[in-house]
Design a protein around this motif. Sequence first.
Motif, PDB file in Angstrom:
ATOM      1  N   LEU A 167       0.745  -1.129   0.089  1.00 34.37           N
ATOM      2  CA  LEU A 167       0.144  -0.066  -0.076  1.00 34.37           C
ATOM      3  C   LEU A 167       0.790   1.309   0.006  1.00 34.37           C
ATOM      4  O   LEU A 167       0.396   2.217  -0.661  1.00 34.37           O
ATOM      5  N   PHE A 168       2.028   1.355   0.690  1.00 34.48           N
ATOM      6  CA  PHE A 168       2.733   2.614   0.993  1.00 34.48           C
ATOM      7  C   PHE A 168       4.049   2.397   0.136  1.00 34.48           C
ATOM      8  O   PHE A 168       5.020   3.177   0.391  1.00 34.48           O
ATOM      9  N   GLY A 169       4.249   1.204  -0.582  1.00 36.47           N
ATOM     10  CA  GLY A 169       5.603   1.281  -1.167  1.00 36.47           C
ATOM     11  C   GLY A 169       6.946   1.092  -0.457  1.00 36.47           C
ATOM     12  O   GLY A 169       8.056   1.839  -0.502  1.00 36.47           O
ATOM     13  N   LEU A 170       6.499   0.454   0.673  1.00 38.66           N
ATOM     14  CA  LEU A 170       7.900   0.402   1.961  1.00 38.66           C
ATOM     15  C   LEU A 170       8.710  -0.316   1.509  1.00 38.66           C
ATOM     16  O   LEU A 170       8.602  -1.606   0.861  1.00 38.66           O
ATOM     17  N   GLU A 171      10.038  -0.250   1.676  1.00 38.63           N
ATOM     18  CA  GLU A 171      10.970  -1.303   1.212  1.00 38.63           C
ATOM     19  C   GLU A 171      11.175  -2.280   2.330  1.00 38.63           C
ATOM     20  O   GLU A 171      11.779  -3.412   1.998  1.00 38.63           O
ATOM     21  N   ALA A 172      11.013  -2.021   3.783  1.00 38.69           N
ATOM     22  CA  ALA A 172      11.116  -3.039   4.667  1.00 38.69           C
ATOM     23  C   ALA A 172       9.739  -3.262   5.531  1.00 38.69           C
ATOM     24  O   ALA A 172       8.821  -2.060   5.508  1.00 38.69           O
ATOM     25  N   SER A 173       9.780  -4.308   6.111  1.00 40.01           N
ATOM     26  CA  SER A 173       8.304  -4.426   6.887  1.00 40.01           C
ATOM     27  C   SER A 173       8.441  -3.515   8.056  1.00 40.01           C
ATOM     28  O   SER A 173       9.430  -3.377   8.630  1.00 40.01           O
ATOM     29  N   PRO A 174       7.453  -2.694   8.437  1.00 40.59           N
ATOM     30  CA  PRO A 174       7.223  -1.840   9.701  1.00 40.59           C
ATOM     31  C   PRO A 174       7.055  -2.360  10.987  1.00 40.59           C
ATOM     32  O   PRO A 174       7.306  -1.906  11.768  1.00 40.59           O
ATOM     33  N   PHE A 175       6.773  -3.754  11.015  1.00 39.62           N
ATOM     34  CA  PHE A 175       6.291  -4.404  12.277  1.00 39.62           C
ATOM     35  C   PHE A 175       7.289  -5.791  12.303  1.00 39.62           C
ATOM     36  O   PHE A 175       7.620  -6.360  11.029  1.00 39.62           O
ATOM     37  N   ASN A 176       7.736  -6.079  13.580  1.00 39.04           N
ATOM     38  CA  ASN A 176       8.319  -7.363  13.630  1.00 39.04           C
ATOM     39  C   ASN A 176       7.588  -8.298  14.667  1.00 39.04           C
ATOM     40  O   ASN A 176       7.800  -7.760  15.821  1.00 39.04           O
ATOM     41  N   ALA A 177       6.931  -9.312  14.178  1.00 40.18           N
ATOM     42  CA  ALA A 177       6.569 -10.258  15.380  1.00 40.18           C
ATOM     43  C   ALA A 177       7.460 -10.569  16.387  1.00 40.18           C
ATOM     44  O   ALA A 177       6.928 -10.844  17.593  1.00 40.18           O
ATOM     45  N   TYR A 178       8.827 -10.921  16.002  1.00 35.53           N
ATOM     46  CA  TYR A 178       9.744 -11.576  16.914  1.00 35.53           C
ATOM     47  C   TYR A 178      10.436 -10.257  17.595  1.00 35.53           C
ATOM     48  O   TYR A 178      12.034 -10.230  17.315  1.00 35.53           O
ATOM     49  N   SER A 179       9.761  -9.668  18.504  1.00 30.14           N
ATOM     50  CA  SER A 179      10.395  -8.569  19.180  1.00 30.14           C
ATOM     51  C   SER A 179       9.842  -8.327  20.250  1.00 30.14           C
ATOM     52  O   SER A 179       8.843  -8.747  20.806  1.00 30.14           O
ATOM     53  N   LEU A 180      10.716  -7.532  21.505  1.00 27.53           N
ATOM     54  CA  LEU A 180      10.116  -7.362  22.531  1.00 27.53           C
ATOM     55  C   LEU A 180       8.695  -6.653  22.558  1.00 27.53           C
ATOM     56  O   LEU A 180       7.848  -7.062  23.474  1.00 27.53           O
ATOM     57  N   GLY A 181       8.589  -5.699  21.598  1.00 29.58           N
ATOM     58  CA  GLY A 181       7.459  -4.889  21.388  1.00 29.58           C
ATOM     59  C   GLY A 181       6.318  -5.664  21.382  1.00 29.58           C
ATOM     60  O   GLY A 181       5.136  -5.420  21.710  1.00 29.58           O
ATOM     61  N   ALA A 182       6.412  -6.593  20.220  1.00 22.96           N
ATOM     62  CA  ALA A 182       5.354  -7.299  19.841  1.00 22.96           C
ATOM     63  C   ALA A 182       4.899  -8.396  21.026  1.00 22.96           C
ATOM     64  O   ALA A 182       3.656  -8.615  21.188  1.00 22.96           O
ATOM     65  N   MET A 183       6.017  -8.865  21.748  1.00 19.76           N
ATOM     66  CA  MET A 183       5.606  -9.812  22.869  1.00 19.76           C
ATOM     67  C   MET A 183       4.807  -9.000  24.002  1.00 19.76           C
ATOM     68  O   MET A 183       3.695  -9.428  24.454  1.00 19.76           O
ATOM     69  N   ILE A 184       5.105  -7.767  24.094  1.00 19.56           N
ATOM     70  CA  ILE A 184       4.288  -7.246  25.165  1.00 19.56           C
ATOM     71  C   ILE A 184       2.922  -6.618  24.498  1.00 19.56           C
ATOM     72  O   ILE A 184       1.704  -6.968  25.444  1.00 19.56           O
ATOM     73  N   PHE A 185       2.697  -6.341  23.459  1.00 15.98           N
ATOM     74  CA  PHE A 185       1.583  -6.117  22.718  1.00 15.98           C
ATOM     75  C   PHE A 185       0.463  -7.388  22.658  1.00 15.98           C
ATOM     76  O   PHE A 185      -0.619  -7.104  23.377  1.00 15.98           O
ATOM     77  N   VAL A 186       0.953  -8.388  22.122  1.00 13.55           N
ATOM     78  CA  VAL A 186       0.154  -9.731  22.518  1.00 13.55           C
ATOM     79  C   VAL A 186      -0.169 -10.266  23.643  1.00 13.55           C
ATOM     80  O   VAL A 186      -1.205 -10.652  24.040  1.00 13.55           O
ATOM     81  N   GLN A 187       0.920 -10.047  24.816  1.00 13.40           N
ATOM     82  CA  GLN A 187       0.441 -10.455  26.050  1.00 13.40           C
ATOM     83  C   GLN A 187      -0.250  -9.479  26.667  1.00 13.40           C
ATOM     84  O   GLN A 187      -1.373 -10.151  27.330  1.00 13.40           O
ATOM     85  N   GLY A 188      -0.372  -8.259  26.451  1.00  9.85           N
ATOM     86  CA  GLY A 188      -1.676  -7.534  26.900  1.00  9.85           C
ATOM     87  C   GLY A 188      -2.841  -7.788  26.629  1.00  9.85           C
ATOM     88  O   GLY A 188      -3.936  -7.797  27.348  1.00  9.85           O
ATOM     89  N   LEU A 189      -2.999  -8.078  25.220  1.00  9.47           N
ATOM     90  CA  LEU A 189      -4.261  -8.573  24.837  1.00  9.47           C
ATOM     91  C   LEU A 189      -4.785  -9.811  25.494  1.00  9.47           C
ATOM     92  O   LEU A 189      -5.889  -9.756  25.925  1.00  9.47           O
ATOM     93  N   ALA A 190      -3.926 -10.657  25.718  1.00  5.68           N
ATOM     94  CA  ALA A 190      -4.142 -11.900  26.162  1.00  5.68           C
ATOM     95  C   ALA A 190      -4.422 -11.737  27.877  1.00  5.68           C
ATOM     96  O   ALA A 190      -5.401 -12.531  28.029  1.00  5.68           O
TER      97      ALA A 190
END
Length: 545
Positions: A137-160
């Motif tokens: 959609l935005f013509g990005l060269e790299a992925s904006p998010f990384n599931a395998y990161s501390l931030g993603a762990m916090i986000f998913v655990q907070g939802l859980a």
Amino acid sequence: MRGAGIARAIPSVILGLLLLYLVAVPLAFLALSSFRPTGFPFDPGLTLSNYAAVYGAPGFPHLVRDTLIFGLGSVAIALSFGTTLAWLVERSDLPGAGTVRALVILPMATPPLLLAIGWAMLLSPRSGALNLLLRDLFGLEASPFNAYSLGAMIFVQGLALTSTAFLFLAPAFRNMDPSLEEAALASGASTAFLFRRVLIPLLRPAVLAAGVFLLIVGFVVFEIPGTLGMPARIFVLSSQLYYLASEAPGGVPLYGQVGALATLFLLLLLGLGLIYRRMTREAARYRTVTGKGFRPRKMPLGAWRWPALGVVVLYFALAVVLPMGMLLWMSLMPYQARPSWASLALVTLENHRDFIDSPRVLEAAANTILVATLSATLVAALSLLISWVTIRLRAPGAAVLDALAFLPVAIPGVMMGVALIYVYLTLDPVIAIYGTVWILVVAYTTDYLSFGTRAAGGVMVQLHPELEEAARTSGASGFMALRRITLPLLLPAVAAIWVWVLAHAMRELSTALMLQGRDNAVITTTLWDYWQGGEPTRAAAVGVW
């Protein structure tokens, strides 16, 4: 008088012996193992090398830092969502509050492992569907998010954890006497003043209880750190324990180091427990359920009704729709493929047919239902009895009972699994449950007793003793007062405990992994085997079912 004192102590003694067996004995075996060179509690020799290896490792400070960040961050997200949703459902005129209540609790049926897998499929840097969509959609060269990161762990655990925060806080909002708010408003108080001087003080015990409990849970959970953190070599205390017990270099479990690292959890528990007791020791001041009847006051949202409903939709989309939708899509694919019109030609039911035809999966499902149902029933019953003995009867040793019941919350599933291996291998000639579903029932009952007693005790504190005193004045026995007065008032909390334990026992992974044998596989261990074995589409099909 002496006979009455002995009779009063009997429930405390019986429950105390049971809790010692469930909690203290496994911990004693684990502590002993930390001083053995081999890590097995009854092998000869004493050593401190396990402690030196754990606490002297170069990466230990980073391990502690990441654990703290992960725990605090996930609790902040869970309390933000949970408090907002509890207030909207219980104390506002939110449209469809009953349906919203069900939607908030529904994500509890989603194993954190499944939630993590769903978000890994969405946010994987290379093949995540959401990342690929945003790049296109935005013509990005790299992925904006990384599931395998501390931030993603916090986000998913907070939802859980949000559903648990909601279950902690909803009864507190529901049981607040509206006359206090009406008196403040009649005196000319503004809405901000009402929240600051009336509502927040009344809710403080429940919010503190929820926050402390969720923080400890954030320290000990394994499923999300194991799924999203370990592939990127991001470890927290719980995943480090699993690594030492199952994936250590050389292939030999380092049980001695598991025991040594376990001491850190007990220290964390002690600190959090002292904070919890200090901040909630005057909880009786906030009793609001008394002999006087009342109905909760609903606050009008006005123009904010639909934006408030949008918050509910956002949470449900993040916790259920997006990850489960991705899993549903992946379960229909022969291999991992991003959602697209072109991929529709690949749709197949082969993964679902494998699920239906697999004796292994069906046996795991039956084991899961049996273990979860028995564990939930035992925890609900024991929580009610322990809370009644410690809060109402104030029997001798009540403080010890309360501490023992709270202690399991700081025992990670991996640690509990290792401890029970020691216990039931030792007791095998007498209690032959090692490798069966019954050892999982024992483990889950112990694990979730802390939540049950906190939830039941928090609501029991809000029930004024005048209700039972009036019954006894009328000639009712203590047991009849419990059965006819206290229990009906506690039934919503007991039902919430049962539902919470049922859902969490069905989705628990770490303890089941450590105690897995030929005859006691459950759904979560089957999911883990498929995911770790490079079969994401089959794992998705099992998760959908």
